[in-house]
Design an enzyme around this catalytic site. Structure first.
Site, PDB file in Angstrom:
ATOM      1  N   ARG A 184       0.863  -1.183   0.000  1.00  0.00           N
ATOM      2  CA  ARG A 184       0.000   0.000   0.000  1.00  0.00           C
ATOM      3  C   ARG A 184       0.897   1.230   0.000  1.00  0.00           C
ATOM      4  O   ARG A 184       2.067   1.175   0.361  1.00  0.00           O
ATOM      5  CB  ARG A 184      -0.914   0.013   1.222  1.00  0.00           C
ATOM      6  CG  ARG A 184      -0.186   0.139   2.547  1.00  0.00           C
ATOM      7  CD  ARG A 184      -1.149   0.081   3.720  1.00  0.00           C
ATOM      8  NE  ARG A 184      -0.453   0.334   4.969  1.00  0.00           N
ATOM      9  CZ  ARG A 184      -0.258   1.526   5.501  1.00  0.00           C
ATOM     10  NH1 ARG A 184      -0.744   2.589   4.861  1.00  0.00           N
ATOM     11  NH2 ARG A 184       0.384   1.688   6.633  1.00  0.00           N
ATOM     12  N   ARG A 188      -2.422  11.047   2.019  1.00  0.00           N
ATOM     13  CA  ARG A 188      -3.187  11.902   2.931  1.00  0.00           C
ATOM     14  C   ARG A 188      -3.755  13.091   2.169  1.00  0.00           C
ATOM     15  O   ARG A 188      -3.028  13.778   1.459  1.00  0.00           O
ATOM     16  CB  ARG A 188      -2.293  12.413   4.063  1.00  0.00           C
ATOM     17  CG  ARG A 188      -1.734  11.317   4.941  1.00  0.00           C
ATOM     18  CD  ARG A 188      -0.853  11.935   6.010  1.00  0.00           C
ATOM     19  NE  ARG A 188      -0.118  10.897   6.725  1.00  0.00           N
ATOM     20  CZ  ARG A 188       0.939  11.126   7.495  1.00  0.00           C
ATOM     21  NH1 ARG A 188       1.359  12.370   7.646  1.00  0.00           N
ATOM     22  NH2 ARG A 188       1.555  10.150   8.113  1.00  0.00           N
ATOM     23  N   ARG A 261      20.567  -6.058   1.958  1.00  0.00           N
ATOM     24  CA  ARG A 261      21.051  -4.873   1.297  1.00  0.00           C
ATOM     25  C   ARG A 261      21.936  -4.129   2.279  1.00  0.00           C
ATOM     26  O   ARG A 261      21.709  -4.163   3.488  1.00  0.00           O
ATOM     27  CB  ARG A 261      19.896  -3.953   0.847  1.00  0.00           C
ATOM     28  CG  ARG A 261      19.130  -4.502  -0.333  1.00  0.00           C
ATOM     29  CD  ARG A 261      19.936  -4.468  -1.607  1.00  0.00           C
ATOM     30  NE  ARG A 261      20.120  -3.108  -2.111  1.00  0.00           N
ATOM     31  CZ  ARG A 261      20.976  -2.781  -3.081  1.00  0.00           C
ATOM     32  NH1 ARG A 261      21.748  -3.713  -3.620  1.00  0.00           N
ATOM     33  NH2 ARG A 261      21.080  -1.528  -3.502  1.00  0.00           N
ATOM     34  N   GLU A 312      23.817   9.088   1.729  1.00  0.00           N
ATOM     35  CA  GLU A 312      23.551   7.668   1.972  1.00  0.00           C
ATOM     36  C   GLU A 312      23.399   6.940   0.635  1.00  0.00           C
ATOM     37  O   GLU A 312      22.523   7.256  -0.159  1.00  0.00           O
ATOM     38  CB  GLU A 312      22.283   7.529   2.806  1.00  0.00           C
ATOM     39  CG  GLU A 312      21.977   6.125   3.254  1.00  0.00           C
ATOM     40  CD  GLU A 312      20.800   6.086   4.224  1.00  0.00           C
ATOM     41  OE1 GLU A 312      19.852   5.324   3.973  1.00  0.00           O
ATOM     42  OE2 GLU A 312      20.834   6.832   5.231  1.00  0.00           O
ATOM     43  N   ASP A 362      11.644  -1.452  13.035  1.00  0.00           N
ATOM     44  CA  ASP A 362      11.928  -0.095  13.476  1.00  0.00           C
ATOM     45  C   ASP A 362      12.370  -0.156  14.930  1.00  0.00           C
ATOM     46  O   ASP A 362      12.187  -1.176  15.613  1.00  0.00           O
ATOM     47  CB  ASP A 362      10.684   0.783  13.331  1.00  0.00           C
ATOM     48  CG  ASP A 362      10.473   1.244  11.891  1.00  0.00           C
ATOM     49  OD1 ASP A 362      11.474   1.442  11.178  1.00  0.00           O
ATOM     50  OD2 ASP A 362       9.301   1.407  11.483  1.00  0.00           O
TER      51      ASP A 362
END
Length: 379
Positions: A184, A188, A261, A312, A362
């Site tokens: 998904r 917003r 990765r 990065e 996380d």
């Protein structure tokens, strides 16, 4: 009698929480880590008075009040709100996709106008899929990430804000990536640039290393120490091992290597007060080799005369590199299941963390998993 109750392999967030709670319960722990510092990937290091996130941006967020209060019991967190900016060529867009993004893309001003534009672009993708529908009118499943994204969000957002960034992140073209990577896409229809929906969000005042230092206070810690260099000796030291490294490495890659990765970071000090005006700017075009630039001082509202930025770069992983993101595709998940079967039979080893469980977590999820593991063990 063993010398320690627990040998904790890895001084990151999972291992540090386990050690802290075990020490509170009167257990004796030894914590070791391959790196020359504690903290794992949340490690922060002061440069020019700025707390630099050495392994990429880490913004703590959670809706779990117990987790929030637990982390704030070590160091108070500030009110930082993650509001990244995406740069595509010379265009700037707010993330996550919201009314500011849609206005910059199409000039729309109301949610209804934005919805109509997105639905118009989604219809184009669905019309192409309809041409391949079966006799009963059932649409074929998206064959790859590109087809999935076009059905979910349409061409403009996909091509400017998803395609190049995702291809850099995974090292493959979107047409070669499985569709399940994007299940998904949050959209917003408000003018709200807050990336996370969680109730609590912030950065620890003084950096994450301060938290880990408090967790490990009074616990014996050895850095620059490789568990596998003296494995037999370490296994005799403690009643149990808490292992937060790579599960396949623990078992000598018996069934083959799990895939990850990796990331590469380039940091520099600039003689500027403010380089980009935001902590995180994503570079979404494929031709720019890095995925984002982090300007660390903005995490803590710094006013220093200089600034530190980090570019990065996603990188292919090979044995010996730092593993950052588990490749949770069908092939690797099947391989992991074999290792997990071995791990579940262990009586004196507890596996945890992103590498030990081969799952992307996380920080708030790591806290939950670590507390669950240590409470189950100590109960």
């Amino acid at each position: 009698m063993k010398q320690y109750d627990y040998l904790i392999v890895g001084a990151g967030l999972f291992g540090s929480i386990f050690s802290y709670e075990a020490k509170k319960a009167g257990k004796k722990c030894l914590v070791i880590d391959r790196r020359n510092h504690i903290g794992g990937n949340v490690y922060t290091e002061e440069t020019e008075g700025i707390n630099v996130h050495k392994y990429g941006a880490h913004i703590f967020h959670t809706s779990n009040k117990e987790v929030w209060d637990y982390m704030n019991s070590f160091v108070e967190f500030n009110r930082y709100t993650n509001s990244p900016v995406a740069r595509y060529k010379d265009e700037l867009y707010n993330l996550p996709f919201n009314m500011n993004t849609f206005h910059a893309l199409w000039g729309v001003k109301t949610p209804d106008e934005a919805k109509a534009k997105i639905q118009e672009q989604m219809r184009e993708a669905l019309e192409q899929a309809t041409a391949n529908a079966d006799a009963d009118g059932n649409l074929p499943d998206p064959k790859n990430l590109e087809e999935q994204a076009l059905r979910l969000i349409g061409r403009d957002i996909y091509e400017k804000l998803i395609k190049g960034y995702t291809e850099k992140q995974w090292g493959k073209r979107a047409t070669e990536l499985p569709s399940f990577i994007i299940k998904r896409l949050p959209v917003r229809f408000t003018y709200d640039n807050n990336y996370f929906n969680d109730k609590y969000q912030g950065i620890p005042n003084g950096g994450y290393t301060a938290i880990i230092e408090k967790m490990l206070d009074g616990i014996e810690v050895q850095t620059n120490t490789d568990f596998f260099a003296k494995r037999a000796e370490y296994e005799q030291m403690a009643e149990k091992i808490v292992f937060t490294g790579m599960l396949d490495e623990f078992y000598g890659y018996r069934f083959g290597e799990l895939e990850y990765r990796s990331l590469r970071f380039e940091s520099e000090v600039l003689d500027l007060e403010n380089y980009q005006g935001n902590a995180v700017v994503n570079y979404t075009e494929y031709e720019v080799p890095y995925t984002r630039i982090i300007e660390h001082k903005h995490f803590e509202y710094g006013t220093q005369s200089k600034t530190v930025i980090t570019r990065e770069y996603p990188a292919a992983w090979k044995k010996g590199d730092e593993p950052y993101y588990p490749m949770n595709d069908e092939k690797n998940n099947a391989l992991f299941a074999k290792y997990q079967e071995l791990a579940s039979a262990e009586k004196s080893v507890i596996f945890g963390g992103r590498l030990g469980e081969f799952k992307y977590y996380d920080m708030h999820q790591v806290v939950v998993r670590a507390l669950e593991a240590v409470r189950a063990e100590l109960s």
